[in-house]
Design a protein around this motif. Structure first.
Motif, PDB file in Angstrom:
ATOM      1  N   HIS A  94       0.813  -1.295   0.091  1.00  0.00           N
ATOM      2  CA  HIS A  94      -0.143  -0.082   0.040  1.00  0.00           C
ATOM      3  C   HIS A  94       0.727   1.298   0.032  1.00  0.00           C
ATOM      4  N   ILE A  95       1.981   1.391   0.746  1.00  0.00           N
ATOM      5  CA  ILE A  95       2.922   2.345   0.791  1.00  0.00           C
ATOM      6  C   ILE A  95       3.419   2.552  -0.698  1.00  0.00           C
ATOM      7  N   HIS A  96       3.734   1.349  -1.325  1.00  0.00           N
ATOM      8  CA  HIS A  96       4.505   1.556  -2.729  1.00  0.00           C
ATOM      9  C   HIS A  96       3.339   2.107  -3.577  1.00  0.00           C
ATOM     10  N   ASP A  97       2.073   1.578  -3.387  1.00  0.00           N
ATOM     11  CA  ASP A  97       1.258   2.335  -4.379  1.00  0.00           C
ATOM     12  C   ASP A  97       0.927   3.664  -4.346  1.00  0.00           C
ATOM     13  N   ARG A  98       0.763   4.194  -2.875  1.00  0.00           N
ATOM     14  CA  ARG A  98       0.825   5.536  -2.518  1.00  0.00           C
ATOM     15  C   ARG A  98       1.783   6.351  -2.996  1.00  0.00           C
ATOM     16  N   LEU A  99       3.058   5.741  -2.961  1.00  0.00           N
ATOM     17  CA  LEU A  99       4.248   6.676  -3.641  1.00  0.00           C
ATOM     18  C   LEU A  99       3.961   6.873  -4.899  1.00  0.00           C
ATOM     19  N   ALA A 100       3.552   5.781  -5.538  1.00  0.00           N
ATOM     20  CA  ALA A 100       3.357   5.946  -7.075  1.00  0.00           C
ATOM     21  C   ALA A 100       2.272   7.080  -7.300  1.00  0.00           C
ATOM     22  N   ASP A 101       1.070   6.828  -6.650  1.00  0.00           N
ATOM     23  CA  ASP A 101      -0.065   7.776  -6.938  1.00  0.00           C
ATOM     24  C   ASP A 101       0.105   9.162  -6.493  1.00  0.00           C
TER      25      ASP A 101
END
Lengths: 243, 82
Positions: free
Chosen positions: B12-19
Motif C-alpha cells: 500500500h505504501i508502494h502504491d501511494r508513493l506512485a499515486d
C-alpha cells in the motif's frame, strides 16, 4: 568519429526548473548531439513538458528524445511531444531521423517501447484480452522499431533510442521480479536485425550502464541515477558495430 | 485491517508513493515496527514527501528513510565504441 551524449530520466518538475540545463553548458564542445531516453517529466503534465522543453532548448547541439512512461501518466503525451518539438527537439515514437554531424549521417530510430520480459521469462500473446493488449503493444512497437532502423539505410551510423530496455544485462541491480515491466527482448530482436552501433535506453534507475544484445549490439542504460552525471558520452565511428 | 499485515502495508505504501509522489522506484521493506524506504529521488523535498506519505499510512511504525537524492554531476570522460 562522432560523439553522442546521452541521458534518460530527467524527471523535471517546477522545483528543479533550470537545474539540469546548467550542466548542458559547453555540451557542443564535448558532443555532436544529445539523446534523451524518455521520462523527461514526473507526472506527465504539459506544464512539466514545458519545463523539460526549456531545459533542452537551444543547447548548441541537436537533441533527439523519446517519451517515457511518466510522460504518459497524465494522458498528455501528444501535447508534451508538441511543446518539445516547438523547442526544436526531435521526438521519436516508432520512427527515425537522420542528424548530420560534421559530415557523418547519424541515424536514430526509436520510441518509448514497452515491457514483456526477456526470452524464457516473458509474457505471451495468449489468454485474456488485457494480456494480449500488453504483449501486442510491445510487438507492434518492435515492428515499427525494426522498420525504422531498416529505413535508415542512408545513415553512416545507426542508433536505437528507447525508454524501456532491450536487454536484461542493464537491469542488473533491479529486482528480477520486475524485469517484465522494465523491457522486452522483442526490442533487442528488432535491433539485431539492422547494423546498429549502439542501443540507448533509460527507465531502470537501479540498473547498470553496460550490456549487449544477443546479436552483439552494445546497450547503454543512461538513466540519470545510473550514470550519475549530466550525460554520458559515447564516441562512435562508421566502423562501430557489433562486439 | 490489512495495514497490520506487513506485506500488504509495504504494497500500500508502494502504491501511494506512485499515486501521490510519482515515485515508482522506492523499495519498501517492513521489519518489525520499522519501515525501510530505499531508492533515489531528485530533490530533498521529494525525499521528505516520500517519508511523509509512508508515515501517514504506517501509523505506529517508525520510518527509516534511506532514500538518496540523486546528485547530477558535471559530465566527465567518454567511452569509445569501436
Amino acid at each position: 568519429m562522432i560523439s553522442v551524449a546521452a541521458v534518460g530520466d530527467l524527471h523535471v518538475g517546477s522545483d528543479v526548473r533550470g537545474h539540469y540545463r546548467k550542466h548542458l553548458t559547453g555540451i557542443a564542445d564535448r558532443a555532436d548531439l544529445l539523446l534523451v531516453a524518455g521520462d523527461l517529466t514526473r507526472h506527465g503534465t504539459v506544464a512539466e513538458g514545458r519545463i523539460a522543453a526549456d531545459e533542452l532548448r537551444d543547447i548548441g547541439v541537436p537533441v533527439v528524445t523519446v517519451l517515457g512512461n511518466h510522460d504518459y501518466h497524465s494522458g498528455a503525451e501528444l501535447e508534451i511531444a508538441e511543446v518539445l518539438r516547438d523547442a526544436g527537439v526531435t521526438v521519436l515514437e516508432g520512427n527515425g531521423t537522420v542528424v548530420h554531424c560534421d559530415g557523418t549521417r547519424v541515424g536514430v530510430a526509436g520510441g518509448k517501447g514497452f515491457g514483456g520480459g526477456f526470452a524464457g521469462r516473458c509474457a505471451s500473446d495468449f489468454g485474456e484480452p488485457e494480456m494480449k493488449a500488453f504483449v501486442g503493444y510491445t510487438k507492434s512497437f518492435a515492428a515499427r522499431l525494426r522498420h525504422s532502423l531498416r529505413s535508415l539505410d542512408d545513415a553512416d551510423v545507426r542508433i536505437s533510442l528507447t525508454h524501456y530496455s532491450p536487454v536484461k544485462d542493464t537491469l542488473a541491480g533491479e529486482p528480477p521480479e520486475i524485469y517484465p515491466f522494465l523491457g522486452s527482448y522483442l526490442l533487442a530482436e528488432a535491433i539485431d536485425e539492422s547494423d546498429v552501433a549502439l542501443a540507448v535506453h533509460g527507465h531502470a534507475h537501479k540498473g547498470t550502464e553496460k550490456g549487449v544484445t544477443p546479436g552483439g549490439v552494445r546497450v547503454r542504460n543512461v538513466a540519470l541515477p545510473v550514470i550519475q552525471q549530466a550525460y554520458a558520452v559515447y564516441r562512435l565511428s562508421e566502423a562501430s558495430g557489433r562486439r | 485491517m490489512s495495514e497490520d499485515v506487513p506485506q500488504y502495508l509495504a504494497a500500500h505504501i508502494h502504491d501511494r508513493l506512485a499515486d501521490e509522489a510519482d515515485e515508482l522506484g522506492i523499495r519498501v521493506d517492513i521489519r518489525g515496527d520499522l519501515v525501510y524506504l530505499r531508492g533515489e529521488v531528485a530533490t530533498p523535498q521529494q525525499r521528505q514527501r516520500v517519508e511523509a506519505i509512508a508515515r501517514d499510512i504506517a501509523t505506529g511504525r517508525r520510518i527509516r528513510n534511506e532514500v538518496h537524492v540523486v546528485a547530477v554531476l558535471e559530465p566527465e570522460g567518454e567511452e569509445t565504441l569501436s
